[in-house]
Write an enzyme that holds these catalytic residues in place. Structure first.
Site, PDB file in Angstrom:
ATOM      1  N   GLY A   8       0.871  -1.149  -0.097  1.00  0.00           N
ATOM      2  CA  GLY A   8      -0.077  -0.012   0.176  1.00  0.00           C
ATOM      3  C   GLY A   8       0.973   1.293   0.050  1.00  0.00           C
ATOM      4  N   GLY A  11       0.052   5.089  -1.125  1.00  0.00           N
ATOM      5  CA  GLY A  11      -1.151   5.647  -0.526  1.00  0.00           C
ATOM      6  C   GLY A  11      -0.668   6.817   0.366  1.00  0.00           C
ATOM      7  N   ASP A  34       2.289  -1.980  -4.285  1.00  0.00           N
ATOM      8  CA  ASP A  34       0.877  -1.420  -4.259  1.00  0.00           C
ATOM      9  C   ASP A  34       0.176  -1.713  -5.698  1.00  0.00           C
ATOM     10  OD1 ASP A  34      -1.323   0.755  -4.604  1.00  0.00           O
ATOM     11  OD2 ASP A  34      -0.245   1.561  -3.021  1.00  0.00           O
ATOM     12  N   ARG A  88     -15.180   2.831  10.937  1.00  0.00           N
ATOM     13  CA  ARG A  88     -13.958   2.249  10.395  1.00  0.00           C
ATOM     14  C   ARG A  88     -14.511   0.682  10.075  1.00  0.00           C
ATOM     15  NH1 ARG A  88     -12.047   4.783  14.576  1.00  0.00           N
ATOM     16  NH2 ARG A  88      -9.857   5.913  14.475  1.00  0.00           N
ATOM     17  N   ASP A 151      -2.837   5.776  18.546  1.00  0.00           N
ATOM     18  CA  ASP A 151      -3.680   6.213  19.648  1.00  0.00           C
ATOM     19  C   ASP A 151      -2.768   6.669  20.915  1.00  0.00           C
ATOM     20  OD1 ASP A 151      -6.101   5.372  18.499  1.00  0.00           O
ATOM     21  OD2 ASP A 151      -5.433   3.234  18.717  1.00  0.00           O
ATOM     22  N   HIS A 179      -8.803  -0.524  18.196  1.00  0.00           N
ATOM     23  CA  HIS A 179      -8.477   0.847  17.483  1.00  0.00           C
ATOM     24  C   HIS A 179      -9.715   1.051  16.930  1.00  0.00           C
ATOM     25  CE1 HIS A 179      -6.551   3.833  15.420  1.00  0.00           C
ATOM     26  NE2 HIS A 179      -7.025   3.286  14.271  1.00  0.00           N
TER      27      HIS A 179
HETATM   28  P1  NAD Z   1      -4.840   5.550   0.409  1.00  0.00           P
HETATM   29  O1  NAD Z   1      -6.057   5.362  -0.129  1.00  0.00           O
HETATM   30  O2  NAD Z   1      -4.244   6.902   0.522  1.00  0.00           O
HETATM   31  O3  NAD Z   1      -3.833   4.502   0.361  1.00  0.00           O
HETATM   32  C1  NAD Z   1      -4.089   3.222   0.340  1.00  0.00           C
HETATM   33  C2  NAD Z   1      -3.155   2.572  -0.724  1.00  0.00           C
HETATM   34  O4  NAD Z   1      -3.540   1.063  -0.706  1.00  0.00           O
HETATM   35  C3  NAD Z   1      -3.417   2.916  -2.130  1.00  0.00           C
HETATM   36  O5  NAD Z   1      -2.320   3.707  -2.789  1.00  0.00           O
HETATM   37  C4  NAD Z   1      -4.017   1.824  -2.944  1.00  0.00           C
HETATM   38  O6  NAD Z   1      -3.833   1.756  -4.269  1.00  0.00           O
HETATM   39  C5  NAD Z   1      -3.348   0.617  -2.069  1.00  0.00           C
HETATM   40  N1  NAD Z   1      -4.049  -0.683  -2.147  1.00  0.00           N
HETATM   41  C6  NAD Z   1      -5.445  -0.925  -2.578  1.00  0.00           C
HETATM   42  N2  NAD Z   1      -5.467  -2.153  -2.861  1.00  0.00           N
HETATM   43  C7  NAD Z   1      -4.355  -2.755  -2.601  1.00  0.00           C
HETATM   44  C8  NAD Z   1      -3.871  -4.213  -2.676  1.00  0.00           C
HETATM   45  N3  NAD Z   1      -4.589  -5.179  -2.707  1.00  0.00           N
HETATM   46  N4  NAD Z   1      -2.366  -4.213  -2.540  1.00  0.00           N
HETATM   47  C9  NAD Z   1      -1.631  -3.304  -2.226  1.00  0.00           C
HETATM   48  N5  NAD Z   1      -1.992  -1.890  -1.878  1.00  0.00           N
HETATM   49  C10 NAD Z   1      -3.374  -1.611  -2.421  1.00  0.00           C
HETATM   50  O7  NAD Z   1      -5.399   5.219   2.128  1.00  0.00           O
HETATM   51  P2  NAD Z   1      -4.517   5.780   3.373  1.00  0.00           P
HETATM   52  O8  NAD Z   1      -5.085   6.976   3.950  1.00  0.00           O
HETATM   53  O9  NAD Z   1      -3.240   5.528   3.109  1.00  0.00           O
HETATM   54  O10 NAD Z   1      -5.099   4.707   4.572  1.00  0.00           O
HETATM   55  C11 NAD Z   1      -4.882   3.155   4.303  1.00  0.00           C
HETATM   56  C12 NAD Z   1      -5.587   2.262   5.337  1.00  0.00           C
HETATM   57  O11 NAD Z   1      -4.988   2.689   6.731  1.00  0.00           O
HETATM   58  C13 NAD Z   1      -6.919   2.641   5.622  1.00  0.00           C
HETATM   59  O12 NAD Z   1      -7.794   1.431   5.635  1.00  0.00           O
HETATM   60  C14 NAD Z   1      -7.298   3.341   6.763  1.00  0.00           C
HETATM   61  O13 NAD Z   1      -8.151   3.328   7.608  1.00  0.00           O
HETATM   62  C15 NAD Z   1      -6.034   2.916   7.622  1.00  0.00           C
HETATM   63  N6  NAD Z   1      -5.431   3.615   8.713  1.00  0.00           N
HETATM   64  C16 NAD Z   1      -5.235   3.004   9.902  1.00  0.00           C
HETATM   65  C17 NAD Z   1      -4.825   3.599  11.010  1.00  0.00           C
HETATM   66  C18 NAD Z   1      -4.398   2.952  12.305  1.00  0.00           C
HETATM   67  O14 NAD Z   1      -4.150   3.559  13.039  1.00  0.00           O
HETATM   68  N7  NAD Z   1      -4.028   1.758  12.262  1.00  0.00           N
HETATM   69  C19 NAD Z   1      -4.522   5.197  10.958  1.00  0.00           C
HETATM   70  C20 NAD Z   1      -4.996   5.892   9.781  1.00  0.00           C
HETATM   71  C21 NAD Z   1      -5.314   5.073   8.711  1.00  0.00           C
HETATM   72  C1  LMR Z   2      -7.295   7.007  12.664  1.00  0.00           C
HETATM   73  O1  LMR Z   2      -7.367   6.384  13.856  1.00  0.00           O
HETATM   74  O2  LMR Z   2      -6.928   8.085  12.623  1.00  0.00           O
HETATM   75  C2  LMR Z   2      -7.340   5.840  11.642  1.00  0.00           C
HETATM   76  O3  LMR Z   2      -7.954   4.545  12.044  1.00  0.00           O
HETATM   77  C3  LMR Z   2      -8.001   6.332  10.653  1.00  0.00           C
HETATM   78  C4  LMR Z   2      -9.376   6.629  10.825  1.00  0.00           C
HETATM   79  O4  LMR Z   2     -10.384   5.937   9.844  1.00  0.00           O
HETATM   80  O5  LMR Z   2     -10.013   7.386  11.693  1.00  0.00           O
END
Ligand code: NAD
Ligand code: LMR
Length: 328
Positions: A8, A11, A34, A88, A151, A179
């Site tokens: 990913g 992204g 990606d 989420r 968090d 989360h």
């Molecule tokens: P984004 O859309 O900017 O980037 C996601 C990337 O994943 C894109 O580049 C997309 O092409 C790629 N992708 C999609 N399918 C794929 C696959 N099968 N294989 C490889 N890559 C693939 O999103 P983002 O803002 O970077 O967020 C990504 C994820 O992280 C989301 O699910 C978001 O909710 C999560 N997130 C989690 C936390 C946490 O605390 N754990 C915090 C923020 C965001």
């Molecule tokens: C966060 O905590 O910022 C992430 O899990 C992204 C979201 O969807 O809030």
């Protein structure tokens, strides 16, 4: 010699996280995977005069397998982010399949890798990952982490603001549970060095930690969720883990893990009634060396938060496990 993979990588999180890993002296090889744009991101990063040899991979020609092959650490921020009004859990339908597919590749070509799952809903995508690894007979709970560091990062920042501390990183603010919203349980009674949270500010502070993600989603107004703070948090966790693996002692960070598979975790699983839960984890050469039970003598208010979190978590965990065994 550490091979790190970001899945990913093109992204909002993937790009800055890849930049941070490219700058790390602990990483010698960085593979970016990606479904779009990785040749460009990799070419760009590869001009930085740091250690890590950087390459980009796309799906054709088994790109995922080539990227993941023999990785030491795989960080997964692949999948769609929230828009205002979404939970989420609303991301489950798309992200569950994405994470499942990536873990299947990891199980095949990098069965010993440390896997750090960022993709939401983490409360369910980590159980999905564990079930896939179990079904491929390569599951090692000590090597699978749901990244909840954001968090903790938020809690440090908000507590420091309230308590008038100039350096938030001098505070240790444990956040446990899961989360998402009410499954996030900050334990302000266990902050070190201790701080006093005035009664009238307690609820608002808890709410800000639990719903900090929504604050960013709202501010970005349809253009996604936290990316830069998450890249920092993901890197902070990965760096701590890599340092611990390299032999640095005494490193602890909360993470959402499969408790029964980690020393000290079984007792916490019995106490809470859930197998997946975020607790402070002592990191070491094997990954999660010990799950630390900090549930003793929490306050009455914290116990109430914990009870609500456990209710929500049970459903999220079951949904993830069921997805692997009876796919829709
Ligand atoms: P984004 O859309 O900017 O980037 C996601 C990337 O994943 C894109 O580049 C997309 O092409 C790629 N992708 C999609 N399918 C794929 C696959 N099968 N294989 C490889 N890559 C693939 O999103 P983002 O803002 O970077 O967020 C990504 C994820 O992280 C989301 O699910 C978001 O909710 C999560 N997130 C989690 C936390 C946490 O605390 N754990 C915090 C923020 C965001
Ligand atoms: C966060 O905590 O910022 C992430 O899990 C992204 C979201 O969807 O809030």
């Amino acid at each position: 010699m550490v091979k790190a993979v970001v899945a990913g990588a093109s992204g909002g999180i993937g790009q800055p996280l890849s930049l941070l890993l490219k700058l790390s002296p602990l990483v010698s090889e960085l593979a970016l995977y990606d479904v779009v744009n990785t040749p460009g991101v990799a070419a760009d990063l590869s001009h930085i005069s740091s250690n890590a040899k950087t390459t980009g991979y796309l799906p054709p020609n088994d790109g995922a397998k080539a990227a993941f092959k023999d990785a030491d650490i795989i960080v997964i921020p692949a999948g769609i982010p929230r828009k205002p009004g979404m939970s989420r859990d609303d991301l489950f339908n798309i992200n569950a399949g994405i994470v499942k597919g990536l873990i299947e590749v990891a199980a095949e070509v990098a069965p010993n890798a440390f896997i750090l799952v960022i993709s939401n809903p983490v409360n369910s995508t980590v159980p999905i990952s564990a079930e896939v690894l179990k079904s491929k007979k390569v599951f090692n709970a000590q090597r699978l982490f749901g990244v909840t560091t954001l968090d903790i990062v938020r809690a440090e920042t908000f507590v420091a603001e309230l308590a008038g501390k100039s350096n938030p990183q001098e505070l240790n603010v444990p956040v446990i549970g899961g989360h998402s919203g009410e499954t996030i349980v900050p334990l302000f009674s266990k902050v070190t060095p201790s701080v006093t949270i005035p009664d009238e500010k307690y609820d608002a502070l808890v709410n800000r930690v639990q719903f900090g993600g929504d604050e960013v989603v709202k501010a970005k107004d349809g253009l996604g969720s936290a990316t830069l703070s998450m890249a920092y948090a993901g890197y902070r966790f990965a760096e701590k883990l890599l340092k611990a693996v390299a032999g640095v002692k005494g490193l602890v960070e909360p993470s959402y893990v499969y408790l029964p598979g980690i020393p000290g975790g079984k007792e916490i699983a019995e106490k809470t009634g859930v197998d997946f839960f975020s607790v402070p984890v002592e990191l070491g050469p094997n990954g999660a060396e010990k799950a630390l039970d900090i549930l003793g003598d929490i306050t009455e208010k914290e116990q109430k938060l914990l009870n609500a979190a456990l209710e929500g978590l049970k459903g999220n965990i079951k949904k993830g496990v069921d997805f692997v065994h009876t796919p829709p």
